[in-house]
Design a protein around this motif. Structure first.
Motif, PDB file in Angstrom:
ATOM      1  N   UNK A  40       0.828  -1.208   0.000  1.00  0.00           N
ATOM      2  CA  UNK A  40       0.000   0.000   0.000  1.00  0.00           C
ATOM      3  C   UNK A  40       0.865   1.262   0.000  1.00  0.00           C
ATOM      4  N   UNK A  41       1.882   1.290   0.870  1.00  0.00           N
ATOM      5  CA  UNK A  41       2.754   2.464   0.958  1.00  0.00           C
ATOM      6  C   UNK A  41       3.520   2.671  -0.349  1.00  0.00           C
ATOM      7  N   UNK A  42       4.007   1.595  -0.940  1.00  0.00           N
ATOM      8  CA  UNK A  42       4.740   1.699  -2.207  1.00  0.00           C
ATOM      9  C   UNK A  42       3.822   2.175  -3.326  1.00  0.00           C
ATOM     10  N   UNK A  43       2.579   1.714  -3.313  1.00  0.00           N
ATOM     11  CA  UNK A  43       1.608   2.160  -4.315  1.00  0.00           C
ATOM     12  C   UNK A  43       1.353   3.655  -4.176  1.00  0.00           C
ATOM     13  N   UNK A  44       1.185   4.115  -2.964  1.00  0.00           N
ATOM     14  CA  UNK A  44       0.857   5.523  -2.743  1.00  0.00           C
ATOM     15  C   UNK A  44       1.984   6.453  -3.159  1.00  0.00           C
ATOM     16  N   UNK A  45       3.265   6.006  -3.041  1.00  0.00           N
ATOM     17  CA  UNK A  45       4.362   6.853  -3.509  1.00  0.00           C
ATOM     18  C   UNK A  45       4.784   6.516  -4.935  1.00  0.00           C
ATOM     19  N   UNK A  46       4.087   5.566  -5.542  1.00  0.00           N
ATOM     20  CA  UNK A  46       4.357   5.159  -6.938  1.00  0.00           C
ATOM     21  C   UNK A  46       5.765   4.611  -7.100  1.00  0.00           C
ATOM     22  N   UNK A  47       6.288   3.995  -6.049  1.00  0.00           N
ATOM     23  CA  UNK A  47       7.615   3.382  -6.083  1.00  0.00           C
ATOM     24  C   UNK A  47       7.482   1.934  -5.608  1.00  0.00           C
ATOM     25  N   UNK A  48       7.115   1.024  -6.482  1.00  0.00           N
ATOM     26  CA  UNK A  48       6.727  -0.329  -6.074  1.00  0.00           C
ATOM     27  C   UNK A  48       7.907  -1.278  -5.832  1.00  0.00           C
ATOM     28  N   UNK A  60      16.851   7.045  -6.697  1.00  0.00           N
ATOM     29  CA  UNK A  60      18.213   6.663  -7.031  1.00  0.00           C
ATOM     30  C   UNK A  60      18.242   5.942  -8.389  1.00  0.00           C
ATOM     31  N   UNK A  61      18.874   4.778  -8.450  1.00  0.00           N
ATOM     32  CA  UNK A  61      19.026   4.088  -9.734  1.00  0.00           C
ATOM     33  C   UNK A  61      17.690   3.652 -10.324  1.00  0.00           C
ATOM     34  N   UNK A  62      16.665   3.501  -9.475  1.00  0.00           N
ATOM     35  CA  UNK A  62      15.372   3.074  -9.991  1.00  0.00           C
ATOM     36  C   UNK A  62      14.659   4.183 -10.752  1.00  0.00           C
ATOM     37  N   UNK A  63      15.084   5.422 -10.553  1.00  0.00           N
ATOM     38  CA  UNK A  63      14.486   6.514 -11.307  1.00  0.00           C
ATOM     39  C   UNK A  63      14.875   6.412 -12.774  1.00  0.00           C
ATOM     40  N   UNK A 102      13.334   3.357 -14.399  1.00  0.00           N
ATOM     41  CA  UNK A 102      11.926   3.576 -14.737  1.00  0.00           C
ATOM     42  C   UNK A 102      11.799   4.383 -16.022  1.00  0.00           C
ATOM     43  N   UNK A 103      12.659   5.380 -16.198  1.00  0.00           N
ATOM     44  CA  UNK A 103      12.651   6.154 -17.443  1.00  0.00           C
ATOM     45  C   UNK A 103      12.963   5.260 -18.632  1.00  0.00           C
ATOM     46  N   UNK A 104      13.966   4.427 -18.509  1.00  0.00           N
ATOM     47  CA  UNK A 104      14.357   3.538 -19.607  1.00  0.00           C
ATOM     48  C   UNK A 104      13.233   2.583 -19.976  1.00  0.00           C
ATOM     49  N   UNK A 149      12.875   4.516 -23.829  1.00  0.00           N
ATOM     50  CA  UNK A 149      14.327   4.393 -23.923  1.00  0.00           C
ATOM     51  C   UNK A 149      14.964   5.585 -24.621  1.00  0.00           C
ATOM     52  N   UNK A 150      14.333   6.079 -25.687  1.00  0.00           N
ATOM     53  CA  UNK A 150      14.894   7.219 -26.418  1.00  0.00           C
ATOM     54  C   UNK A 150      14.896   8.478 -25.558  1.00  0.00           C
ATOM     55  N   UNK A 151      13.793   8.706 -24.860  1.00  0.00           N
ATOM     56  CA  UNK A 151      13.722   9.874 -23.995  1.00  0.00           C
ATOM     57  C   UNK A 151      14.756   9.787 -22.885  1.00  0.00           C
ATOM     58  N   UNK A 152      14.950   8.607 -22.320  1.00  0.00           N
ATOM     59  CA  UNK A 152      15.902   8.467 -21.223  1.00  0.00           C
ATOM     60  C   UNK A 152      17.322   8.775 -21.693  1.00  0.00           C
ATOM     61  N   UNK A 153      17.652   8.393 -22.928  1.00  0.00           N
ATOM     62  CA  UNK A 153      18.975   8.724 -23.475  1.00  0.00           C
ATOM     63  C   UNK A 153      19.131  10.229 -23.605  1.00  0.00           C
TER      64      UNK A 153
END
Length: 243
Positions: free
Chosen positions: A85-93, A183-186, A189-191, A195-199
């Motif tokens: 529930x907490x991970x869902x609410x911060x959108x970081x699962x 951190x690295x999960x940000x 998540x972009x990739x 993938x093109x936008x993250x580059x």
């Protein structure tokens, strides 16, 4: 001196041994993390998710055993749902991801249903941002961008860039109804989302960090904000009460 780890146990062997020594009566256990995804580095640890009905509450603990750094995330058969529930609410699962990707070490028949919960939440995505949330986020991005553009102090500009990197990536992901991360999960998540936008994203900030060039970062931020009305400062109000 660098330690020789060529003869250490495999991740699965170490995980199985740890569970048999410390949680032999648990209801279920999973090996998760970078070693499961094939992304392990020399400093990667073993992430173990333990489900044990004898535990009164959840806890996290770290060990060094069998030449491995081991982190355990221990839950009873209901406490993990608080973390979902907490991970869902911060959108970081993070918990959902560990359960979804985890390889079974031990299972008395409870793992399948917990994995189903995690997979369904991951598939459904995070809560959609409201127009008001987007408005507030636009303001704080604009405010930080203005500080970044106007900064003539290198150290201050770096601080602004660091803040922008997180704010804008989070804004891009959430307005596309995607999970975000820290951190690295940000960047992961972009990739995963684009993938093109993250580059382009990484290159824009690299241009600033390496050479002090701000233009690509400014253009990137403006492009992300444009579909939602662009930069926002004039008329912003927060917390004002009508008298």
């Amino acid at each position: 001196m660098k330690k020789d780890l060529t003869n250490r146990l495999s991740p699965m062997q170490a995980a199985q041994l740890f569970v048999s020594e410390h949680f032999s009566d648990c209801n279920g256990a999973l090996l998760a993390g970078s070693v499961v995804r094939g992304e392990a580095t020399e400093t990667s640890d073993l992430d173990l998710v333990i489900f044990d009905e004898s535990q009164s509450s959840s806890f996290r603990e770290s060990f060094v055993k069998y030449d491995w750094h081991i982190e355990i995330f221990v839950h009873n058969l209901t406490s993990y749902q608080t973390f979902f529930k907490a991970d869902y609410e911060r959108a970081e699962p993070s918990m959902q991801r560990m359960v979804s990707e985890g390889l079974v070490i031990r299972d008395t028949g409870i793992i399948a249903s917990i994995k189903k919960e995690a997979n369904e939440q991951l598939m459904n995505g995070p809560e959609i941002w409201s127009d008001e949330t987007i408005r507030v986020k636009r303001y704080f991005i604009t405010d930080t961008l203005d500080d970044f553009i106007g900064s003539v102090d290198r150290a201050e500009a770096i601080c602004c860039a660091n803040t922008l990197f997180e704010l804008v990536a989070d804004f891009f992901l959430r307005t596309n109804q995607q999970w975000t991360g820290k951190s690295k999960w940000l960047i992961r998540s972009l990739r995963q989302n684009d993938a093109d936008f993250s580059k382009r994203y990484v290159e824009a900030f690299n241009q600033f960090y390496k050479y002090g060039h701000k233009n690509q970062v400014v253009e990137l931020v403006d492009d992300v904000l444009k579909p939602f009305g662009g930069r926002y400062f004039n008329g912003f109000s927060l917390g004002k009460k009508n008298v």
